[in-house]
Scaffold this active site. Structure first.
Site, PDB file in Angstrom:
ATOM      1  N   TYR A   1      -3.895   6.101 -11.797  1.00  0.00           N
ATOM      2  CA  TYR A   1      -3.252   4.856 -11.332  1.00  0.00           C
ATOM      3  C   TYR A   1      -3.761   3.655 -12.144  1.00  0.00           C
ATOM      4  O   TYR A   1      -2.987   2.780 -12.554  1.00  0.00           O
ATOM      5  CB  TYR A   1      -3.577   4.703  -9.849  1.00  0.00           C
TER       6      TYR A   1
ATOM      7  N   LYS B   1      -1.567   1.214 -14.402  1.00  0.00           N
ATOM      8  CA  LYS B   1      -1.441  -0.207 -14.072  1.00  0.00           C
ATOM      9  C   LYS B   1      -1.966  -1.103 -15.200  1.00  0.00           C
ATOM     10  O   LYS B   1      -1.473  -2.231 -15.368  1.00  0.00           O
ATOM     11  CB  LYS B   1      -2.155  -0.504 -12.752  1.00  0.00           C
TER      12      LYS B   1
HETATM   13  P1  NAP Z   1       4.912   1.869  -0.637  1.00  0.00           P
HETATM   14  O1  NAP Z   1       4.900   1.236   0.690  1.00  0.00           O
HETATM   15  O2  NAP Z   1       4.391   3.257  -0.765  1.00  0.00           O
HETATM   16  O3  NAP Z   1       6.376   1.760  -1.245  1.00  0.00           O
HETATM   17  C1  NAP Z   1       6.683   2.325  -2.497  1.00  0.00           C
HETATM   18  C2  NAP Z   1       8.144   2.675  -2.522  1.00  0.00           C
HETATM   19  O4  NAP Z   1       8.430   3.218  -3.837  1.00  0.00           O
HETATM   20  C3  NAP Z   1       8.510   3.751  -1.498  1.00  0.00           C
HETATM   21  O5  NAP Z   1       9.681   3.402  -0.812  1.00  0.00           O
HETATM   22  C4  NAP Z   1       8.712   4.988  -2.372  1.00  0.00           C
HETATM   23  O6  NAP Z   1       9.678   5.905  -1.881  1.00  0.00           O
HETATM   24  C5  NAP Z   1       9.254   4.368  -3.650  1.00  0.00           C
HETATM   25  N1  NAP Z   1       9.143   5.289  -4.779  1.00  0.00           N
HETATM   26  C6  NAP Z   1       8.119   6.142  -5.062  1.00  0.00           C
HETATM   27  N2  NAP Z   1       8.401   6.855  -6.153  1.00  0.00           N
HETATM   28  C7  NAP Z   1       9.634   6.467  -6.575  1.00  0.00           C
HETATM   29  C8  NAP Z   1      10.468   6.855  -7.637  1.00  0.00           C
HETATM   30  N3  NAP Z   1      10.090   7.817  -8.517  1.00  0.00           N
HETATM   31  N4  NAP Z   1      11.678   6.260  -7.785  1.00  0.00           N
HETATM   32  C9  NAP Z   1      12.079   5.303  -6.905  1.00  0.00           C
HETATM   33  N5  NAP Z   1      11.318   4.899  -5.863  1.00  0.00           N
HETATM   34  C10 NAP Z   1      10.113   5.470  -5.697  1.00  0.00           C
HETATM   35  O7  NAP Z   1       4.026   1.033  -1.693  1.00  0.00           O
HETATM   36  P2  NAP Z   1       3.691  -0.537  -1.784  1.00  0.00           P
HETATM   37  O8  NAP Z   1       2.341  -0.737  -1.247  1.00  0.00           O
HETATM   38  O9  NAP Z   1       4.825  -1.336  -1.281  1.00  0.00           O
HETATM   39  O10 NAP Z   1       3.561  -0.682  -3.387  1.00  0.00           O
HETATM   40  C11 NAP Z   1       4.590  -1.210  -4.201  1.00  0.00           C
HETATM   41  C12 NAP Z   1       4.019  -1.409  -5.603  1.00  0.00           C
HETATM   42  O11 NAP Z   1       2.881  -2.257  -5.551  1.00  0.00           O
HETATM   43  C13 NAP Z   1       3.549  -0.125  -6.274  1.00  0.00           C
HETATM   44  O12 NAP Z   1       3.817  -0.163  -7.656  1.00  0.00           O
HETATM   45  C14 NAP Z   1       2.066  -0.159  -6.032  1.00  0.00           C
HETATM   46  O13 NAP Z   1       1.364   0.618  -6.983  1.00  0.00           O
HETATM   47  C15 NAP Z   1       1.792  -1.639  -6.176  1.00  0.00           C
HETATM   48  N6  NAP Z   1       0.575  -2.110  -5.560  1.00  0.00           N
HETATM   49  C16 NAP Z   1       0.367  -1.998  -4.219  1.00  0.00           C
HETATM   50  C17 NAP Z   1      -0.808  -2.483  -3.668  1.00  0.00           C
HETATM   51  C18 NAP Z   1      -1.096  -2.398  -2.196  1.00  0.00           C
HETATM   52  O14 NAP Z   1      -2.234  -2.741  -1.797  1.00  0.00           O
HETATM   53  N7  NAP Z   1      -0.162  -1.982  -1.343  1.00  0.00           N
HETATM   54  C19 NAP Z   1      -1.784  -3.059  -4.487  1.00  0.00           C
HETATM   55  C20 NAP Z   1      -1.538  -3.149  -5.851  1.00  0.00           C
HETATM   56  C21 NAP Z   1      -0.365  -2.685  -6.382  1.00  0.00           C
HETATM   57  P3  NAP Z   1       9.222   7.159  -0.961  1.00  0.00           P
HETATM   58  O15 NAP Z   1       8.777   6.573   0.306  1.00  0.00           O
HETATM   59  O16 NAP Z   1      10.458   7.978  -0.825  1.00  0.00           O
HETATM   60  O17 NAP Z   1       8.104   7.841  -1.713  1.00  0.00           O
END
Ligand code: NAP
Length: 255
Positions: free
Chosen positions: A155, A159
């Site tokens: 990851y 990133k």
């Molecule tokens: P999340 O709640 O897990 O949502 C991610 C979404 O992406 C889910 O709906 C998932 O679908 C979808 N997804 C996964 N693989 C995919 C693919 N191959 N094609 C299309 N859609 C796909 O995550 P989040 O926390 O909102 O994170 C969003 C972004 O922010 C990510 O890039 C994550 O790495 C980044 N981020 C998050 C945090 C944090 O603390 N939450 C911190 C830093 C960065 P499914 O449910 O069907 O798998």
């Protein structure tokens, strides 16, 4: 007048979490939004709940961002159904955390595939429209984990790769009226971080409380915090900003 009146925005991984927060904010500010997610019915349900203003309309599209066939079909459908394309947010993401000696080749390939290849395929498909119309905004999603995080070699590499990808696209696409920036979120309360709590055998509220202790503002972030930054970077107010990664982390990485 909303900042995104007449604009079409594509947000990947927007059926929930940060992506849904951004989709909601863009829609509130007048955009037509395409919610892209793996599950078409979840994407359609999320799109159906977004606020509608003016002549805007929203669509949910099922696509795997790591598949070029899915991506090309999704972009073609969005342009056809929503009448154009102006903003792309590469937000879809997954985690497959493990220490290096236990991390499998699949864990590596899946994470790099969604974050890096996904952002590459989506940006490549979108830029054809952006360059032709001499206008476009790309907002990529990095993470504070890019700076290094135990158990996240895959990851973290993806990133930090997003930050280099962002700088390079900014150089290549700037002359064509396209701004490319990234946001590096800190801890944001979503299903992704709830799943991490479960893996660590911690109660969700306790995990959030502990995480809040690790930054100067002493709270965790929410999708709305990322949405506010994304709306700025996707708007014309930031047209002299490109190639940057904005940390939205409550100061967690200040040392
Ligand atoms: P999340 O709640 O897990 O949502 C991610 C979404 O992406 C889910 O709906 C998932 O679908 C979808 N997804 C996964 N693989 C995919 C693919 N191959 N094609 C299309 N859609 C796909 O995550 P989040 O926390 O909102 O994170 C969003 C972004 O922010 C990510 O890039 C994550 O790495 C980044 N981020 C998050 C945090 C944090 O603390 N939450 C911190 C830093 C960065 P499914 O449910 O069907 O798998």
């Amino acid at each position: 007048m909303g900042r995104f009146d007449g604009r079409v925005a594509v947000i990947t991984g927007a059926a929930r979490g940060i992506g849904l927060g951004v989709a909601t904010r863009f829609a509130e500010e007048g955009a037509s939004v395409a919610v892209i997610d793996l599950d078409e019915s979840a994407a359609a349900e999320a799109a159906g709940k977004l606020p509608v203003s003016g002549g805007a309309k929203h669509v949910g599209v099922g696509a795997d961002v790591a598949s070029s066939a899915d991506v090309d079909a999704a972009i073609a459908r969005v342009v056809d159904e929503l009448g154009g394309l102006h903003i792309l947010m590469n937000n879809a993401g997954i985690t497959r955390d493990n220490l290096l000696f236990k991390m499998t080749e699949d864990d590596w390939d899946l994470v790099l595939g969604v974050h890096l290849k996904g952002a590459f395929l989506m940006s490549k498909a979108a830029q054809a429209h952006f360059v032709a119309q001499k206008y476009g905004k790309i907002v990529n999603v990095s993470s504070t984990s890019a700076l290094g995080n135990r158990g996240q070699a895959n990851y973290s590499a993806a990133k930090m790769g997003i930050q280099g990808f962002t700088r390079t696209l900014a150089i290549e696409l700037g002359p064509f009226g396209v701004n490319v920036n990234a946001i590096a979120p800190g801890f944001i309360a979503t299903e992704m971080t709830d799943a991490t709590a479960a893996r660590l055998n911690l109660d969700v509220d306790e995990f959030r409380r502990l995480s809040a202790e690790h930054n100067p503002v002493k709270r965790v972030g929410f999708p709305e915090d990322i949405a506010a930054a994304a709306a700025f970077l996707a708007s014309d107010e930031s047209s002299y900003i490109t190639g940057q990664t904005l940390f939205v982390d409550g100061g967690a990485t200040l040392g």
